[in-house]
Design an enzyme around this catalytic site. Structure first.
Site, PDB file in Angstrom:
ATOM      1  N   TYR A   1      15.297  37.438  46.924  1.00 21.09           N
ATOM      2  CA  TYR A   1      14.345  37.750  47.988  1.00 21.09           C
ATOM      3  C   TYR A   1      15.080  37.855  49.318  1.00 21.09           C
ATOM      4  CZ  TYR A   1      10.434  37.419  51.217  1.00 21.09           C
ATOM      5  OH  TYR A   1       9.540  37.671  52.225  1.00 21.09           O
TER       6      TYR A   1
ATOM      7  N   ARG B   1       5.927  61.586  44.690  1.00 20.53           N
ATOM      8  CA  ARG B   1       4.801  62.357  45.244  1.00 20.53           C
ATOM      9  C   ARG B   1       5.141  62.735  46.683  1.00 20.53           C
ATOM     10  NH1 ARG B   1       3.622  56.895  45.905  1.00 20.53           N
ATOM     11  NH2 ARG B   1       3.430  56.347  48.102  1.00 20.53           N
TER      12      ARG B   1
HETATM   13  C1  MV4 Z   1      11.511  43.123  48.468  1.00 21.38           C
HETATM   14  C2  MV4 Z   1      11.493  42.298  49.613  1.00 21.38           C
HETATM   15  C3  MV4 Z   1      12.477  41.358  49.754  1.00 21.38           C
HETATM   16  N1  MV4 Z   1      13.441  41.237  48.796  1.00 21.38           N
HETATM   17  N2  MV4 Z   1      12.483  42.960  47.561  1.00 21.38           N
HETATM   18  C4  MV4 Z   1       7.307  45.226  49.107  1.00 21.38           C
HETATM   19  C5  MV4 Z   1       6.871  46.589  48.688  1.00 21.38           C
HETATM   20  C6  MV4 Z   1       7.841  47.054  47.684  1.00 21.38           C
HETATM   21  N3  MV4 Z   1       8.128  48.454  47.873  1.00 21.38           N
HETATM   22  C7  MV4 Z   1       9.035  46.203  47.862  1.00 21.38           C
HETATM   23  N4  MV4 Z   1       8.675  45.147  48.773  1.00 21.38           N
HETATM   24  C8  MV4 Z   1       9.575  44.201  49.103  1.00 21.38           C
HETATM   25  N5  MV4 Z   1      10.576  44.027  48.240  1.00 21.38           N
HETATM   26  C9  MV4 Z   1      13.411  42.026  47.730  1.00 21.38           C
HETATM   27  N6  MV4 Z   1      14.341  41.850  46.797  1.00 21.38           N
HETATM   28  C10 MV4 Z   1      10.467  42.469  50.518  1.00 21.38           C
HETATM   29  C11 MV4 Z   1       9.498  43.414  50.272  1.00 21.38           C
HETATM   30  C12 MV4 Z   1       8.500  43.522  51.282  1.00 21.38           C
HETATM   31  C13 MV4 Z   1       8.313  44.693  51.989  1.00 21.38           C
HETATM   32  C14 MV4 Z   1       9.048  45.847  51.741  1.00 21.38           C
HETATM   33  C15 MV4 Z   1       8.833  46.992  52.449  1.00 21.38           C
HETATM   34  C16 MV4 Z   1       7.870  47.019  53.448  1.00 21.38           C
HETATM   35  C17 MV4 Z   1       7.139  45.905  53.704  1.00 21.38           C
HETATM   36  C18 MV4 Z   1       7.335  44.736  52.993  1.00 21.38           C
HETATM   37  C19 MV4 Z   1       6.579  43.610  53.278  1.00 21.38           C
HETATM   38  C20 MV4 Z   1       6.765  42.462  52.576  1.00 21.38           C
HETATM   39  C21 MV4 Z   1       7.724  42.427  51.569  1.00 21.38           C
END
Ligand code: MV4
Length: 463
Positions: free
Chosen positions: A204, A294
């Site tokens: 994370y 898309r």
């Molecule tokens: C994550 C992350 C932190 N670490 N992966 C949320 C949507 C999805 N597309 C992937 N996301 C995330 N993946 C890892 N390994 C945090 C998010 C995330 C996030 C990503 C993009 C835009 C907004 C977000 C909000 C919260 C968490």
């Protein structure tokens, strides 16, 4: 090479209108489909023909594959544009179009399947040298492996559903003790939500920026990228503001992330338009996240800074034309910002459907509004609450922000509530103006306003 004579648009709202406009410019006839409550919708009025395909519930209309294919057949449509949402990333729909002899304006069925399986997409990218966040190689198949992998990558870890995406089916785990229960719950939730219990693990990362790259690829393997979009301003995985270029990026960074996106597209033999999503950490490390198979809501910001009509390119590629744009001919010019205007209470973001009593849209230099709204139109409660997108372009970010503020001030809408007041607040926020925001920006802004010390999901619960 020839284009289609007639296209059916399997969508509604602003994106259906956007596609109709592209078709007009290409000399292609259009067919709108609509549910029985949308006879008076703008996309129905603007199309050359229209077919009612079912009742208000999307399952019966905009998601009704047999009804849509029948509508295409009776109108002699040669191709179907799915827009975004609804059937746009449904591999079975793309396959059914092919079986019916209708061209699906989008990527291959294989591309859609790979994009829909987040764990598989991750593996494909890793194998082909596109950086991914440290994590599991495919779905976690046992409790033993779960602990082994989590310990190896280090806490906090993130459990993600293979069939999830866009933030659905994610779970942060801060320590070993909480891991097993989270794993079991994530599996159960994934099964209930997506019919697939597979989950995978990633380290994370926080705080991060969400940066995505628009790509265009033809059937011959030519791939170009159209620069990045910063989509970090979002709330509970709903994007609210997008912009391009990403604030603070350098030409060197753009080339690096753009080349990675092209590599990602090639790794999966991508065809048509698509988006490669990355997360970028504080040290500017870039990690592949997902591929969106898309056209996206935020495609106009890229159109505004490149001058390329993404929908027209999409249609030409689907008709078998080779990509004529060369990477060296793509020039990023100026800055564009998009605000999504939703029919929602601007404080609590709850939908606020109703009849629009009065509407005066902004315009003037550098302003584009993509919408299907008009005075007298009743915003339905059955569909997405986004009713307009305001896109401001300027020679630089400062001018784009000033124009957007001016446009939002010019936007007069009566009868419903919208997120316009929220956008005005963001545009005046020092961290937004500085361009120094990460994906936790909105949560932090709300916490400041409420004078609370509310923490985001990045903070450990007991810290
Ligand atoms: C994550 C992350 C932190 N670490 N992966 C949320 C949507 C999805 N597309 C992937 N996301 C995330 N993946 C890892 N390994 C945090 C998010 C995330 C996030 C990503 C993009 C835009 C907004 C977000 C909000 C919260 C968490």
């Amino acid at each position: 090479m020839k284009l289609f004579k007639k296209i059916l648009i399997a969508n509604r709202g602003e994106i259906a209108v956007r596609v109709i406009r592209a078709c007009r410019e290409l000399g292609i006839k259009t067919v709108a489909v609509h549910s029985d409550i949308e006879r008076d919708a703008l996309h129905v009025r603007l199309a050359d023909e229209s077919v009612c395909i079912g009742s208000a519930n999307p399952t019966n209309s905009y998601l009704n594959i047999p009804a849509i294919l029948t509508a295409a057949e009776i109108t002699d449509s040669e191709a179907i544009h799915p827009g975004y949402g609804f059937l746009s990333e449904n591999a079975q729909f793309a396959e059914s179009c092919a079986t019916s002899g209708i061209t699906f304006i989008g990527p291959s069925t294989e591309n859609i399947k790979t994009g829909g399986d987040k764990s598989k997409a991750r593996q494909v990218m890793k194998r082909r040298g596109v950086p991914v966040v440290p994590g599991s190689d495919g779905p976690v198949d046992s409790e033993d492996n779960l602990l082994k992998i989590a310990k190896k990558i280090g806490f906090p870890v993130l459990l993600k559903a293979s069939s999830g995406g866009g933030g659905r089916g994610m779970r942060v785990v801060y320590d070993e003790q909480a891991l097993l229960q989270a794993y079991n719950m994530a599996q159960r939730e994934a099964l209930a939500a997506f019919g697939n219990s597979e989950v995978y693990l990633e380290k994370y990362l926080s705080p991060i920026r969400h940066i995505e790259i628009q790509i265009i690829a033809d059937a011959k393997g030519n791939v170009v990228h159209l620069g990045e979009r910063d989509c970090s301003v979002q709330r509970r995985h709903q994007k609210l503001i997008e912009e391009s270029p990403s604030p603070g990026t350098t030409e060197k960074f753009r080339k690096k992330i753009g080349d990675l996106a092209v590599k990602a597209a090639r790794a999966m033999k991508y065809r048509n338009v698509g988006t490669i999503e990355f997360i970028v950490d504080q040290d500017q490390n870039i990690y592949f996240m997902e591929v969106n198979t898309r056209v996206q809501v935020e495609h106009p910001v890229t159109e505004e800074i490149t001058g390329i009509d993404i929908i027209k390119e999409q249609i030409k590629i689907a008709a078998g034309h080779p990509l004529l744009i060369k990477q060296s001919n793509i020039k990023i010019s100026g800055h564009a910002i998009e605000c999504r205007i939703n029919a929602e209470d601007p404080e609590r973001f709850i939908p606020w459907p109703g009849t629009i009593k009065f509407l005066s849209l902004p315009g003037g230099p550098g302003i584009r509004v993509d919408t299907a709204a008009y005075a007298g139109w009743k915003v339905p409660s059955q569909y997405d609450s986004m009713i307009a997108k305001v896109i401001a372009r300027g020679r630089n970010r400062e001018e784009a922000i000033m124009r957007m503020k001016r446009a939002l001030g010019d936007f007069v809408i009566e009868g419903i509530r919208t997120t316009i007041p929220f956008h005005k607040k963001v545009l005046n926020h020092p961290d937004f103006i500085k361009g120094s925001f990460t994906t936790d920006f909105i949560e932090k802004m709300s916490a400041q306003e409420n004078g609370s010390d509310a923490t985001d999901i990045a903070a450990a619960p007991e810290s």
